[in-house]
Design a protein around this motif. Structure first.
Motif, PDB file in Angstrom:
ATOM      1  N   GLN A   1       9.502   0.344  -1.766  1.00  0.00           N
ATOM      2  CA  GLN A   1       8.565   1.183  -2.530  1.00  0.00           C
ATOM      3  C   GLN A   1       9.239   2.512  -2.900  1.00  0.00           C
ATOM      4  O   GLN A   1       8.688   3.601  -2.682  1.00  0.00           O
ATOM      5  CB  GLN A   1       7.320   1.433  -1.671  1.00  0.00           C
ATOM      6  CG  GLN A   1       6.076   1.859  -2.418  1.00  0.00           C
ATOM      7  CD  GLN A   1       4.911   2.036  -1.468  1.00  0.00           C
ATOM      8  OE1 GLN A   1       4.802   3.055  -0.797  1.00  0.00           O
ATOM      9  NE2 GLN A   1       4.035   1.042  -1.393  1.00  0.00           N
TER      10      GLN A   1
ATOM     11  N   THR B   1       5.067  -1.783  -6.721  1.00  0.00           N
ATOM     12  CA  THR B   1       4.669  -1.061  -5.503  1.00  0.00           C
ATOM     13  C   THR B   1       4.817   0.449  -5.621  1.00  0.00           C
ATOM     14  O   THR B   1       4.342   1.182  -4.755  1.00  0.00           O
ATOM     15  CB  THR B   1       5.476  -1.557  -4.281  1.00  0.00           C
ATOM     16  OG1 THR B   1       6.883  -1.423  -4.548  1.00  0.00           O
ATOM     17  CG2 THR B   1       5.142  -3.008  -3.959  1.00  0.00           C
ATOM     18  N   ASN B   2       5.497   0.938  -6.660  1.00  0.00           N
ATOM     19  CA  ASN B   2       5.556   2.382  -6.896  1.00  0.00           C
ATOM     20  C   ASN B   2       5.686   2.637  -8.399  1.00  0.00           C
ATOM     21  O   ASN B   2       6.801   2.608  -8.940  1.00  0.00           O
ATOM     22  CB  ASN B   2       6.711   3.038  -6.155  1.00  0.00           C
ATOM     23  CG  ASN B   2       6.637   4.566  -6.206  1.00  0.00           C
ATOM     24  OD1 ASN B   2       5.916   5.128  -7.021  1.00  0.00           O
ATOM     25  ND2 ASN B   2       7.393   5.220  -5.345  1.00  0.00           N
TER      26      ASN B   2
ATOM     27  N   ASP C   1      10.700   5.935  -4.339  1.00  0.00           N
ATOM     28  CA  ASP C   1      10.415   6.973  -5.316  1.00  0.00           C
ATOM     29  C   ASP C   1      11.620   7.167  -6.224  1.00  0.00           C
ATOM     30  O   ASP C   1      11.477   7.529  -7.394  1.00  0.00           O
ATOM     31  CB  ASP C   1      10.109   8.292  -4.595  1.00  0.00           C
ATOM     32  CG  ASP C   1       8.918   8.166  -3.671  1.00  0.00           C
ATOM     33  OD1 ASP C   1       7.784   8.257  -4.158  1.00  0.00           O
ATOM     34  OD2 ASP C   1       9.131   7.938  -2.463  1.00  0.00           O
TER      35      ASP C   1
ATOM     36  N   LYS D   1       8.932   9.990   1.426  1.00  0.00           N
ATOM     37  CA  LYS D   1       9.694   9.651   0.219  1.00  0.00           C
ATOM     38  C   LYS D   1      10.822   8.705   0.579  1.00  0.00           C
ATOM     39  O   LYS D   1      11.358   8.742   1.690  1.00  0.00           O
ATOM     40  CB  LYS D   1      10.233  10.921  -0.436  1.00  0.00           C
ATOM     41  CG  LYS D   1       9.138  11.815  -1.033  1.00  0.00           C
ATOM     42  CD  LYS D   1       9.738  12.997  -1.753  1.00  0.00           C
ATOM     43  CE  LYS D   1       8.655  13.822  -2.445  1.00  0.00           C
ATOM     44  NZ  LYS D   1       7.714  14.413  -1.462  1.00  0.00           N
TER      45      LYS D   1
ATOM     46  N   ASP E   1       0.847  -1.192   0.000  1.00  0.00           N
ATOM     47  CA  ASP E   1       0.000   0.000   0.000  1.00  0.00           C
ATOM     48  C   ASP E   1       0.889   1.252   0.000  1.00  0.00           C
ATOM     49  O   ASP E   1       1.895   1.313   0.705  1.00  0.00           O
ATOM     50  CB  ASP E   1      -0.900   0.029   1.238  1.00  0.00           C
ATOM     51  CG  ASP E   1      -1.880  -1.142   1.271  1.00  0.00           C
ATOM     52  OD1 ASP E   1      -2.273  -1.606   0.176  1.00  0.00           O
ATOM     53  OD2 ASP E   1      -2.239  -1.587   2.387  1.00  0.00           O
ATOM     54  N   LYS E   2       0.510   2.246  -0.792  1.00  0.00           N
ATOM     55  CA  LYS E   2       1.288   3.475  -0.842  1.00  0.00           C
ATOM     56  C   LYS E   2       1.266   4.152   0.524  1.00  0.00           C
ATOM     57  O   LYS E   2       0.210   4.336   1.127  1.00  0.00           O
ATOM     58  CB  LYS E   2       0.696   4.420  -1.897  1.00  0.00           C
ATOM     59  CG  LYS E   2       1.466   5.716  -2.065  1.00  0.00           C
ATOM     60  CD  LYS E   2       2.894   5.482  -2.530  1.00  0.00           C
ATOM     61  CE  LYS E   2       3.644   6.798  -2.740  1.00  0.00           C
ATOM     62  NZ  LYS E   2       5.066   6.570  -3.011  1.00  0.00           N
ATOM     63  N   ARG E   3       2.443   4.495   1.052  1.00  0.00           N
ATOM     64  CA  ARG E   3       2.535   5.147   2.349  1.00  0.00           C
ATOM     65  C   ARG E   3       3.229   6.492   2.207  1.00  0.00           C
ATOM     66  O   ARG E   3       4.100   6.655   1.346  1.00  0.00           O
ATOM     67  CB  ARG E   3       3.238   4.247   3.366  1.00  0.00           C
ATOM     68  CG  ARG E   3       4.630   3.755   2.988  1.00  0.00           C
ATOM     69  CD  ARG E   3       5.002   2.532   3.822  1.00  0.00           C
ATOM     70  NE  ARG E   3       6.417   2.184   3.750  1.00  0.00           N
ATOM     71  CZ  ARG E   3       6.935   1.384   2.831  1.00  0.00           C
ATOM     72  NH1 ARG E   3       6.166   0.868   1.881  1.00  0.00           N
ATOM     73  NH2 ARG E   3       8.235   1.094   2.860  1.00  0.00           N
TER      74      ARG E   3
ATOM     75  N   GLU F   1       8.923  -2.577   4.971  1.00  0.00           N
ATOM     76  CA  GLU F   1       7.848  -1.635   5.293  1.00  0.00           C
ATOM     77  C   GLU F   1       7.924  -1.215   6.764  1.00  0.00           C
ATOM     78  O   GLU F   1       7.629  -0.070   7.111  1.00  0.00           O
ATOM     79  CB  GLU F   1       6.487  -2.258   4.980  1.00  0.00           C
ATOM     80  CG  GLU F   1       6.232  -2.452   3.489  1.00  0.00           C
ATOM     81  CD  GLU F   1       4.891  -3.087   3.185  1.00  0.00           C
ATOM     82  OE1 GLU F   1       4.570  -3.241   1.994  1.00  0.00           O
ATOM     83  OE2 GLU F   1       4.152  -3.436   4.143  1.00  0.00           O
TER      84      GLU F   1
END
Length: 335
Positions: free
Chosen positions: A240, A279-280, A242, A140, A135-137, A203
């Motif tokens: 995840q 995931t990203n 960026d 950055k 899940d996006k959290r 995570e």
């Protein structure tokens, strides 16, 4: 873990500097924590510290013998046991980042018990992790990845922590290996986590944060290494990221410990983006960190210029030339 300082660094009979990268990493980033080094006959690694016996280390104030050697499989050789027992008998605790637990060796367990000393298995966490959710959290994240193992992923992440903080970023190094844990005092050795929980552990290491905060996550292995790709993939999905930085050693032709050909930097960029999009979807490369230790300065600068021209990305050696160009790229792309 509360590991007592200062350390006496045990380098054993490491065959080369890379085999002693745990110990050398601690010295590079936490020199004031170490009083000396203990080396066995045949040791080809040198942290440029005073050579000491266990007794001399204890007399110099050492509180913990830190095993600074890594090897294939993370095993504890039988001929190291007597030195570890001697350290415990001299009143020192012992910390190691091996897969073999110190307490699983009867002589070590008995020596720790009779002396009331602590055994720290840095590679083994007592935390129970969930499976990764993807899940996006918020916050950055930047991950260091590699064309091989032992190419500078930890050093690049640590250098970026310093460089980004100096540039005004809110940034923290996140350790995923035993050396990083010894350096930062926190984190998880990802390669010791059961496979199903690797992404979940990452995570946990890098939870939701303020949108302006950067976690600089230490990479492990390589997506192209036949021994370690599974760990690298779980780490990528859990991080995840960026942004990512590719770490590379330009004089190698095969990957460390195997006969597999080294991938190109481009191979790693494309594979990391393809797999990281799970995931990203916005994952992107922001630079290349090149370990130029084996090159002259002129050759190093020429190689960095070649990489920059070929991949249209900033390229630097974080140790030799600093991480300024990569920090500027992060600032340009993310503000």
């Amino acid at each position: 873990m509360d590991i007592a300082r200062p350390y006496l660094l045990f380098l054993g009979d490491a065959r080369d500097a890379l085999a002693a990268k745990t110990g050398l990493g601690v010295v590079d980033w936490r020199r004031d924590w170490v009083v000396g080094q203990l080396r066995l006959p045949g040791c080809n690694a040198d942290a440029k510290l005073p050579d000491m016996s266990v007794a001399e280390g204890a007399a110099a104030g050492a509180k913990t013998l830190v095993v600074g050697v890594v090897n294939a499989g993370g095993v504890l050789p039988d001929h190291w046991v007597s030195e570890i027992v001697a350290a415990l008998d001299a009143g020192l605790d012992v910390a190691a980042g091996l897969h073999t637990k110190l307490g699983s060796v009867p002589a070590i367990a008995e020596a720790a018990a009779r002396n009331g000393r602590k055994l720290h298995d840095v590679r083994h966490s007592s935390e129970r992790f969930a499976t990764g959710k993807g899940d996006k959290r918020p916050g950055k994240r930047l991950l260091t990845v590699g064309t091989d193992c032992s190419v500078g992923k930890k050093y690049t992440a640590l250098a970026l922590e310093t460089g980004m903080r100096e540039a005004g970023f809110d940034a923290d190094f996140k350790a995923t290996g035993q050396t990083g844990v010894l350096i930062s005092g926190r984190g998880v050795a990802i390669d010791a986590v059961v496979a199903d929980f690797i992404s979940g552990a990452v995570e946990w290491i890098s939870p939701a944060a303020d949108e302006s905060h950067w976690d600089l996550i230490e990479g492990q292995g390589s997506l192209f290494h036949p021994s370690f790709a599974g760990v690298s993939l779980g780490l990528l999905h859990g991080a995840q990221p960026d942004a990512f930085v590719v770490c590379h050693e330009p004089t190698r032709t095969t990957m460390r410990g195997v006969n597999t050909a080294l991938p190109t930097i481009g191979d790693v960029i494309h594979m990391t983006i393809a797999l990281g999009r799970l995931t990203n979807p916005a994952i992107r490369c922001v630079g290349v960190a090149v370990n130029t230790e084996k090159l002259s300065e002129d050759d190093a600068r020429a190689e960095l210029a070649r990489i920059e021209t070929l991949y249209k990305l900033p390229a630097t050696d974080p140790v030799r030339f600093g991480v300024g160009p990569i920090v500027e790229e992060v600032k340009r792309r993310f503000g």
